[in-house]
Design a protein around this motif. Sequence first.
Motif, PDB file in Angstrom:
ATOM      1  N   VAL A   8       0.776  -1.210  -0.151  1.00 29.48           N
ATOM      2  CA  VAL A   8       0.191   0.031   0.038  1.00 29.48           C
ATOM      3  C   VAL A   8       0.996   1.279   0.134  1.00 29.48           C
ATOM      4  N   GLY A   9       0.338   2.409  -0.422  1.00 30.48           N
ATOM      5  CA  GLY A   9       1.108   3.577  -0.610  1.00 30.48           C
ATOM      6  C   GLY A   9       0.380   4.881  -0.873  1.00 30.48           C
ATOM      7  N   GLN A  10       0.899   5.787  -1.358  1.00 27.69           N
ATOM      8  CA  GLN A  10       0.265   7.228  -1.535  1.00 27.69           C
ATOM      9  C   GLN A  10      -0.765   7.052  -2.615  1.00 27.69           C
ATOM     10  N   GLN A  11      -1.882   8.120  -2.308  1.00 29.72           N
ATOM     11  CA  GLN A  11      -3.029   8.242  -2.867  1.00 29.72           C
ATOM     12  C   GLN A  11      -3.778   7.139  -2.856  1.00 29.72           C
ATOM     13  N   GLY A  12      -4.031   6.340  -1.926  1.00 29.20           N
ATOM     14  CA  GLY A  12      -4.705   5.290  -1.794  1.00 29.20           C
ATOM     15  C   GLY A  12      -4.479   4.015  -2.473  1.00 29.20           C
ATOM     16  N   LEU A  13      -3.164   4.087  -2.989  1.00 28.42           N
ATOM     17  CA  LEU A  13      -2.675   2.864  -3.961  1.00 28.42           C
ATOM     18  C   LEU A  13      -2.702   1.639  -3.121  1.00 28.42           C
ATOM     19  N   ILE A  14      -3.126   0.536  -3.699  1.00 29.70           N
ATOM     20  CA  ILE A  14      -2.926  -0.841  -3.262  1.00 29.70           C
ATOM     21  C   ILE A  14      -2.594  -1.486  -4.400  1.00 29.70           C
ATOM     22  N   LEU A  15      -1.430  -2.530  -4.078  1.00 35.80           N
ATOM     23  CA  LEU A  15      -1.109  -3.573  -5.187  1.00 35.80           C
ATOM     24  C   LEU A  15      -1.297  -4.899  -4.417  1.00 35.80           C
ATOM     25  N   SER A  16      -1.826  -5.970  -5.247  1.00 33.93           N
ATOM     26  CA  SER A  16      -1.888  -6.931  -4.824  1.00 33.93           C
ATOM     27  C   SER A  16      -1.079  -8.050  -5.749  1.00 33.93           C
ATOM     28  N   ARG A  17      -0.507  -9.014  -5.183  1.00 34.86           N
ATOM     29  CA  ARG A  17       0.226 -10.259  -6.226  1.00 34.86           C
ATOM     30  C   ARG A  17      -0.618 -11.281  -6.524  1.00 34.86           C
ATOM     31  N   SER A  18      -0.827 -11.632  -7.697  1.00 38.15           N
ATOM     32  CA  SER A  18      -1.596 -12.536  -8.125  1.00 38.15           C
ATOM     33  C   SER A  18      -0.636 -13.519  -9.108  1.00 38.15           C
ATOM     34  N   GLY A  19      -0.497 -14.938  -9.064  1.00 33.04           N
ATOM     35  CA  GLY A  19       0.103 -15.389 -10.214  1.00 33.04           C
ATOM     36  C   GLY A  19       1.459 -14.834 -10.432  1.00 33.04           C
ATOM     37  N   GLY A  20       2.257 -14.314  -9.161  1.00 31.44           N
ATOM     38  CA  GLY A  20       3.489 -13.722  -9.246  1.00 31.44           C
ATOM     39  C   GLY A  20       3.554 -12.361 -10.214  1.00 31.44           C
ATOM     40  N   GLU A  21       2.363 -11.963 -10.252  1.00 36.90           N
ATOM     41  CA  GLU A  21       2.328 -10.557 -10.888  1.00 36.90           C
ATOM     42  C   GLU A  21       1.633  -9.523 -10.052  1.00 36.90           C
ATOM     43  N   TRP A  22       2.390  -8.256 -10.005  1.00 39.97           N
ATOM     44  CA  TRP A  22       1.688  -7.298  -9.112  1.00 39.97           C
ATOM     45  C   TRP A  22       0.687  -6.629  -9.921  1.00 39.97           C
ATOM     46  N   LYS A  23      -0.619  -6.460  -9.292  1.00 38.55           N
ATOM     47  CA  LYS A  23      -1.606  -5.337 -10.125  1.00 38.55           C
ATOM     48  C   LYS A  23      -2.154  -4.287  -9.018  1.00 38.55           C
ATOM     49  N   LYS A  24      -2.550  -3.361  -9.918  1.00 40.02           N
ATOM     50  CA  LYS A  24      -3.313  -2.309  -8.936  1.00 40.02           C
ATOM     51  C   LYS A  24      -4.699  -2.762  -8.695  1.00 40.02           C
ATOM     52  N   VAL A  25      -5.271  -2.789  -7.277  1.00 41.99           N
ATOM     53  CA  VAL A  25      -6.655  -2.825  -7.367  1.00 41.99           C
ATOM     54  C   VAL A  25      -7.320  -1.564  -6.705  1.00 41.99           C
ATOM     55  N   GLU A  26      -8.539  -1.381  -6.761  1.00 46.54           N
ATOM     56  CA  GLU A  26      -9.255  -0.280  -6.510  1.00 46.54           C
ATOM     57  C   GLU A  26      -9.653  -0.397  -4.882  1.00 46.54           C
ATOM     58  N   SER A  27      -8.979   0.720  -4.349  1.00 46.51           N
ATOM     59  CA  SER A  27      -9.027   0.792  -2.800  1.00 46.51           C
ATOM     60  C   SER A  27     -10.415   1.493  -2.276  1.00 46.51           C
ATOM     61  N   GLY A  28     -10.984   2.326  -3.139  1.00 41.53           N
ATOM     62  CA  GLY A  28     -11.762   3.224  -2.662  1.00 41.53           C
ATOM     63  C   GLY A  28     -11.585   4.252  -1.952  1.00 41.53           C
ATOM     64  N   SER A  29     -10.282   4.607  -1.860  1.00 37.14           N
ATOM     65  CA  SER A  29      -9.895   5.793  -1.034  1.00 37.14           C
ATOM     66  C   SER A  29      -8.770   6.450  -2.015  1.00 37.14           C
ATOM     67  N   THR A  30      -8.605   7.763  -1.508  1.00 33.00           N
ATOM     68  CA  THR A  30      -7.304   8.564  -2.131  1.00 33.00           C
ATOM     69  C   THR A  30      -6.285   8.823  -1.084  1.00 33.00           C
ATOM     70  N   GLU A  31      -6.709   8.569   0.267  1.00 30.46           N
ATOM     71  CA  GLU A  31      -5.716   9.112   1.295  1.00 30.46           C
ATOM     72  C   GLU A  31      -4.558   8.022   1.249  1.00 30.46           C
ATOM     73  N   ARG A  32      -3.447   8.596   1.909  1.00 30.80           N
ATOM     74  CA  ARG A  32      -2.299   7.673   1.973  1.00 30.80           C
ATOM     75  C   ARG A  32      -2.345   6.640   2.636  1.00 30.80           C
ATOM     76  N   LEU A  33      -2.010   5.573   2.377  1.00 30.10           N
ATOM     77  CA  LEU A  33      -2.209   4.278   3.127  1.00 30.10           C
ATOM     78  C   LEU A  33      -0.781   4.140   3.590  1.00 30.10           C
ATOM     79  N   LEU A  34      -0.755   3.732   5.042  1.00 32.72           N
ATOM     80  CA  LEU A  34       0.785   3.712   5.965  1.00 32.72           C
ATOM     81  C   LEU A  34       1.048   2.150   6.238  1.00 32.72           C
ATOM     82  N   SER A  35       0.135   1.471   6.501  1.00 32.45           N
ATOM     83  CA  SER A  35       0.334   0.042   6.793  1.00 32.45           C
ATOM     84  C   SER A  35      -0.586  -0.906   6.396  1.00 32.45           C
ATOM     85  N   VAL A  36      -0.307  -2.237   6.194  1.00 35.56           N
ATOM     86  CA  VAL A  36      -1.262  -3.366   5.753  1.00 35.56           C
ATOM     87  C   VAL A  36      -0.806  -4.403   6.613  1.00 35.56           C
TER      88      VAL A  36
END
Length: 318
Positions: A95-123
């Motif tokens: 997770v990171g800036q601007q509500g960014l969330i990445l999830s790894r599936s099948g060895g590939e990192w992809k952006k997923v929709e978080s529903g937020s634009t706030e900075r995410l600091l921990s997961v």
Amino acid sequence: MKHTLKSAVIGAALGLGLCASGSLQAATATAVVTGTVHDALFAVAFDGSNGLAAGAPGTLLETTDGGQKWAPAKNVPTKLALLGVALKGEHAIAVGQQGLILSRSGGEWKKVESGSTERLLSVSVNSKGAAVAVGAFGTVLSSTDGGTSWTAIKPVWDQLAEAGTEPHMYASSIDENGTITIAGEFSLILRRAAGSSEWKSLNKGDASLFALFMGSNGIGYAVGQNGTVLRSDDNGDSWAKVDAGTGAILLGVHASNDGKVVVTGMREMRYSGDSGSTWTGVTGGGVNTLWYQGIGQPEGSTAALAVGQAGRILRIEN
């Protein structure tokens, strides 16, 4: 301290650590990875001998040998700073800036929709794929599918904090049953039991808490501003202050079941070999000139690994 994001704290005035005293044996740190002056690593997570480290700009490093060797993840789909990372079994989330969330599936990192634009600091994620992410202005998100989809579960802040505030949440933990524990501004530590929608306040004070560790043995730690170290002996139900011998800004904490505790921070790193009863400084690795933040420990290893400024990864041993 109101509304001070952890990434802003990193660039702020530094707390000054106090010298260790007595005959305690200090832990030592050695560099495993060193990046450039423009690099930064904010978070690290391990599951078995596999590990992930996250940072800026859009940096993800991977290890499969307990942190001895690290390699950049391929095709990371962002240049935004990644501020938190979690790994458990087949589930990997960043997770990171601007509500960014990445999830790894099948060895590939992809952006997923978080529903937020706030900075995410921990997961944090458990082996069943239940996850929690926290961030700026009271943002709390949950997932039940390993980070593929997310739902806002923000507490009713007027019931838990000062009226009109939405405290930044800096740290998160989810156990195997799905119970969520989070920490942040005003020394808040909150908990939402598995299957419940109600948030319970476990701690409140003045200093912001930047990191949280919940051990499988029921012992937990939270650390933050002004050298604040809190410890719980009852799986987080209650918390008490511990004197770690420092007034520094503390940014990360990890403990092993044998009582070894390492706390990272701004130009300071503290070590306890007796579950927080006594403390000494960590030497080497630039711990008194740089900042280090995320910290974890591979399974079977006697050493913890911390990440921080200039893309450095340190091995801390005693």
